[in-house]
Enzyme design. Structure first.
Site, mmCIF file in Angstrom:
data_model
loop_
_atom_site.group_PDB
_atom_site.id
_atom_site.type_symbol
_atom_site.label_atom_id
_atom_site.label_comp_id
_atom_site.label_asym_id
_atom_site.label_seq_id
_atom_site.Cartn_x
_atom_site.Cartn_y
_atom_site.Cartn_z
ATOM 1 N N ARG A 87 -10.178 -3.548 -4.877
ATOM 2 C CA ARG A 87 -10.708 -3.661 -3.524
ATOM 3 C C ARG A 87 -10.846 -2.320 -2.830
ATOM 4 O O ARG A 87 -11.809 -2.086 -2.096
ATOM 5 C CB ARG A 87 -9.793 -4.549 -2.680
ATOM 6 C CG ARG A 87 -9.827 -6.020 -2.990
ATOM 7 C CD ARG A 87 -9.005 -6.781 -1.964
ATOM 8 N NE ARG A 87 -9.473 -6.529 -0.621
ATOM 9 C CZ ARG A 87 -10.448 -7.208 -0.031
ATOM 10 N NH1 ARG A 87 -11.080 -8.165 -0.675
ATOM 11 N NH2 ARG A 87 -10.807 -6.927 1.210
ATOM 12 N N ARG A 138 -1.524 -1.962 -12.593
ATOM 13 C CA ARG A 138 -2.303 -1.458 -11.458
ATOM 14 C C ARG A 138 -1.447 -0.597 -10.538
ATOM 15 O O ARG A 138 -1.981 0.292 -9.867
ATOM 16 C CB ARG A 138 -2.888 -2.619 -10.656
ATOM 17 C CG ARG A 138 -3.995 -3.394 -11.346
ATOM 18 C CD ARG A 138 -4.588 -4.425 -10.401
ATOM 19 N NE ARG A 138 -4.871 -3.830 -9.119
ATOM 20 C CZ ARG A 138 -4.495 -4.335 -7.935
ATOM 21 N NH1 ARG A 138 -3.811 -5.469 -7.889
ATOM 22 N NH2 ARG A 138 -4.787 -3.711 -6.813
ATOM 23 N N ILE A 151 1.636 -10.847 7.434
ATOM 24 C CA ILE A 151 0.493 -9.972 7.159
ATOM 25 C C ILE A 151 -0.601 -10.691 6.384
ATOM 26 O O ILE A 151 -1.773 -10.667 6.762
ATOM 27 C CB ILE A 151 0.934 -8.712 6.381
ATOM 28 C CG1 ILE A 151 2.106 -8.018 7.109
ATOM 29 C CG2 ILE A 151 -0.235 -7.755 6.194
ATOM 30 C CD1 ILE A 151 1.779 -7.506 8.481
ATOM 31 N N CYS A 192 -9.582 -12.294 -2.967
ATOM 32 C CA CYS A 192 -8.296 -11.729 -3.369
ATOM 33 C C CYS A 192 -7.279 -12.846 -3.433
ATOM 34 O O CYS A 192 -7.284 -13.752 -2.599
ATOM 35 C CB CYS A 192 -7.850 -10.668 -2.364
ATOM 36 S SG CYS A 192 -6.267 -9.919 -2.762
ATOM 37 N N ASP A 232 4.413 -5.511 1.074
ATOM 38 C CA ASP A 232 4.383 -5.223 -0.368
ATOM 39 C C ASP A 232 5.773 -5.210 -1.003
ATOM 40 O O ASP A 232 5.900 -5.019 -2.216
ATOM 41 C CB ASP A 232 3.693 -3.880 -0.632
ATOM 42 C CG ASP A 232 2.176 -3.992 -0.572
ATOM 43 O OD1 ASP A 232 1.659 -5.112 -0.495
ATOM 44 O OD2 ASP A 232 1.499 -2.941 -0.614
ATOM 45 N N LYS A 281 0.386 5.069 -5.018
ATOM 46 C CA LYS A 281 -0.905 4.495 -5.401
ATOM 47 C C LYS A 281 -1.807 4.322 -4.186
ATOM 48 O O LYS A 281 -2.985 4.704 -4.206
ATOM 49 C CB LYS A 281 -0.709 3.142 -6.079
ATOM 50 C CG LYS A 281 -2.014 2.392 -6.373
ATOM 51 C CD LYS A 281 -1.765 0.997 -6.894
ATOM 52 C CE LYS A 281 -1.556 -0.012 -5.792
ATOM 53 N NZ LYS A 281 -2.821 -0.544 -5.247
ATOM 54 N N ASN A 282 -1.269 3.733 -3.126
ATOM 55 C CA ASN A 282 -2.092 3.408 -1.966
ATOM 56 C C ASN A 282 -2.597 4.646 -1.240
ATOM 57 O O ASN A 282 -3.565 4.565 -0.479
ATOM 58 C CB ASN A 282 -1.320 2.509 -0.998
ATOM 59 C CG ASN A 282 -1.149 1.104 -1.533
ATOM 60 O OD1 ASN A 282 -1.872 0.676 -2.428
ATOM 61 N ND2 ASN A 282 -0.172 0.383 -1.005
ATOM 62 N N ARG A 316 -8.583 -11.092 3.264
ATOM 63 C CA ARG A 316 -8.655 -9.646 3.450
ATOM 64 C C ARG A 316 -10.090 -9.188 3.707
ATOM 65 O O ARG A 316 -10.654 -8.386 2.959
ATOM 66 C CB ARG A 316 -8.073 -8.922 2.227
ATOM 67 C CG ARG A 316 -6.667 -9.338 1.901
ATOM 68 C CD ARG A 316 -6.158 -8.764 0.599
ATOM 69 N NE ARG A 316 -5.727 -7.395 0.740
ATOM 70 C CZ ARG A 316 -5.287 -6.655 -0.270
ATOM 71 N NH1 ARG A 316 -5.259 -7.147 -1.482
ATOM 72 N NH2 ARG A 316 -4.901 -5.415 -0.086
ATOM 73 N N PRO A 317 -10.736 -9.698 4.757
ATOM 74 C CA PRO A 317 -12.136 -9.368 5.005
ATOM 75 C C PRO A 317 -12.333 -7.894 5.357
ATOM 76 O O PRO A 317 -11.395 -7.216 5.795
ATOM 77 C CB PRO A 317 -12.498 -10.268 6.193
ATOM 78 C CG PRO A 317 -11.209 -10.496 6.895
ATOM 79 C CD PRO A 317 -10.172 -10.556 5.808
ATOM 80 N N VAL A 318 -13.559 -7.419 5.165
ATOM 81 C CA VAL A 318 -13.876 -6.019 5.459
ATOM 82 C C VAL A 318 -14.650 -5.907 6.770
ATOM 83 O O VAL A 318 -15.254 -4.871 7.050
ATOM 84 C CB VAL A 318 -14.680 -5.383 4.309
ATOM 85 C CG1 VAL A 318 -13.833 -5.320 3.039
ATOM 86 C CG2 VAL A 318 -15.973 -6.159 4.054
ATOM 87 N N ASP A 319 -14.604 -6.950 7.588
ATOM 88 C CA ASP A 319 -15.339 -6.932 8.848
ATOM 89 C C ASP A 319 -14.974 -5.723 9.712
ATOM 90 O O ASP A 319 -15.849 -5.081 10.303
ATOM 91 C CB ASP A 319 -15.049 -8.205 9.653
ATOM 92 C CG ASP A 319 -15.444 -9.471 8.930
ATOM 93 O OD1 ASP A 319 -15.408 -9.467 7.693
ATOM 94 O OD2 ASP A 319 -15.778 -10.466 9.602
ATOM 95 N N LEU A 320 -13.672 -5.406 9.809
ATOM 96 C CA LEU A 320 -13.255 -4.285 10.646
ATOM 97 C C LEU A 320 -13.795 -2.970 10.119
ATOM 98 O O LEU A 320 -14.129 -2.071 10.897
ATOM 99 C CB LEU A 320 -11.727 -4.222 10.741
ATOM 100 C CG LEU A 320 -11.024 -5.358 11.477
ATOM 101 C CD1 LEU A 320 -9.546 -5.042 11.639
ATOM 102 C CD2 LEU A 320 -11.651 -5.604 12.837
#
Length: 429
Positions: free
Chosen positions: A96, A402, A332, A120, A310, A22-23, A125-129
């Site tokens: 996401r 999912r 993590i 989440c 996971d 999936k990932n 789990r920010p998207v800053d990076l």
């Protein structure tokens, strides 16, 4: 809302074929935005997440055709032109990873408007990076009313991007944008996960020039355009590990096929330490437990090739019946012990303190109604239910859909008494 009922106490015997990852699949699908030629993906999982992303890609201009070919389930995507560079909240919020269309849209069209993915349940789990990587490549980024407005009217330019910490999503996003950037891009402290390698392999087949994927330093020489390609999605290592743990939990002997043992070596080592019998094959792995009680072991989650976050919830479920006290450390994600209270409803003895959980093995678990809180937590409850006395009812299983394809069918083929109850009605056939 669907539920899954498990009657525990049945040993598992048989074979389970593992689906595509999936990932990996969802990032490969996003790569189709980078070319006007067809991208054919084989070994594709059929999941809620791939359906969500498929709808978004179609909104952006992609044609999508699913079929069962000679190489198994396949999806062909072709985006002759981007008809819209806007990814709205109503679609992005459902998954996401759909935020990763931002980079390909920006690289191909020079502009994009993409909704922020929102919160989440397993952490911020920010998207800053992600955004800092795109800015390093020359993008102008503005945030307004929950959307990212990105522009690169003169195109993206290669740069050296040093991530302050390892991020799979940011590494993938930078790859997806940098392949069409002018000049060379170097990603330092990049994630090393197999899904990164899979994405790089596919992009190279499309005409990209990427080296070093799977190491902390990745080099991308930008090209003017990408073409079509055919690519097989790698096996899902999280699904592989989940069913390996299910076999160890329930007892019996299960062979997992269409997968690779090397993708989950950290898990297999810990399972062997706990007393499960593990045999590696060219096409997968066999897990066997003859009924003897497992031993408690300690784990700590880490980026690949360490123990996968996971698989943490599933391993915790296994430890609930082990002899002694095990320690589970999560490094993590914050808030990733939400399965612990639900496992306690089954009789588990678990104490959580910050990023550490202590699991004292009990003699037996007892079936009870439990609530799924996220994808991996939900399947940990299914695993526990396989060994619990009586019936375990897992509610809110849309999380499972999912990331796990035909879960009831795969476990049922090995003898598990697992059935889906659709809404408030009768079990689904």
């Amino acid at each position: 809302m669907d539920r899954i009922a498990i009657t525990g106490g049945v040993r598992l015997e048989g074979e389970i074929p593992i689906s595509g990852a999936k990932n990996s699949a969802i990032k490969l699908m996003a790569a189709s935005l980078l070319t006007d030629e067809p991208l054919r993906l084989t070994n594709m999982p059929r999941l809620a997440d791939t359906r969500f992303l498929g709808r978004l890609l179609q909104r952006l201009g992609a044609d999508l055709v699913e079929s069962d070919g000679v190489d198994g389930p396949e999806t062909v995507l072709r985006t002759k032109e981007i008809v819209s560079a806007i990814a709205p909240y109503d679609l992005v919020r459902q998954m996401r990873a759909s935020f990763n269309v931002l980079g390909p849209l920006l690289a191909r069209t020079g502009q994009a408007k993409v909704s922020l993915p929102g919160g989440c349940t397993i952490g911020a789990r920010p998207v800053d990076l992600h955004l800092k990587a795109l800015e390093a490549l020359g993008a102008q980024i503005d945030l307004h009313e929950g959307y990212v407005y990105a522009q690169a009217p003169r195109g993206l330019r290669g740069a050296t991007i040093a991530f302050p910490f390892v991020s799979v999503g940011a590494t993938e996003h930078a790859l997806l944008a940098a392949v069409l950037a002018e000049g060379e891009t170097v990603l330092e402290n990049a994630a090393c996960e197999p899904e990164i390698v899979d994405l790089a392999d596919c992009l190279n087949k499309m005409g990209a020039s990427i080296s070093g994927a799977g190491t902390p330093s990745i080099r991308i020489k930008g090209v003017a355009r990408l073409g079509g390609a055919s690519h097989a999605v790698i096996p899902d290592r999280i699904e592989t590990g989940t069913y390996a743990l299910a076999a160890a939990m329930a007892g019996g002997e299960v062979r997992l096929t269409n997968t690779r043992a090397d993708l989950i070596e950290a898990l297999l080592d810990k399972m062997t330490e706990a007393g499960a019998e593990v045999t590696r094959h060219n096409d997968g792995v066999t897990v066997k437990r003859n009924g003897a009680r497992l031993r408690a072991v300690e784990i700590e989650t880490d980026p690949y090739p360490g123990f996968a976050t996971d698989l943490q919830a599933q391993f915790m479920a296994l430890m609930t019946l082990a002899d002694g006290e095990s320690v589970v450390r999560e490094t993590i994600f914050e808030n990733r012990f939400m399965h612990a209270p639900e496992l306690r409803r089954l009789g588990a003895d678990i104490t959580v303190s910050g990023g550490e959980a202590r699991v004292r093995g009990v003699d037996a678990l007892e079936g009870a109604p439990v609530m799924a809180t996220d994808l991996r937590a939900s399947v940990s409850l299914v695993i526990a239910g396989l060994a619990a006395r009586g019936e375990t009812m897992v509610n809110r299983v849309y999380h499972l859909d999912r990331g796990f394809e035909r879960l009831e069918e795969k476990l049922g083929a090995c003898g598990a008494q697992v059935r889906r109850i659709v809404g408030d009605g009768e079990p689904e056939d």
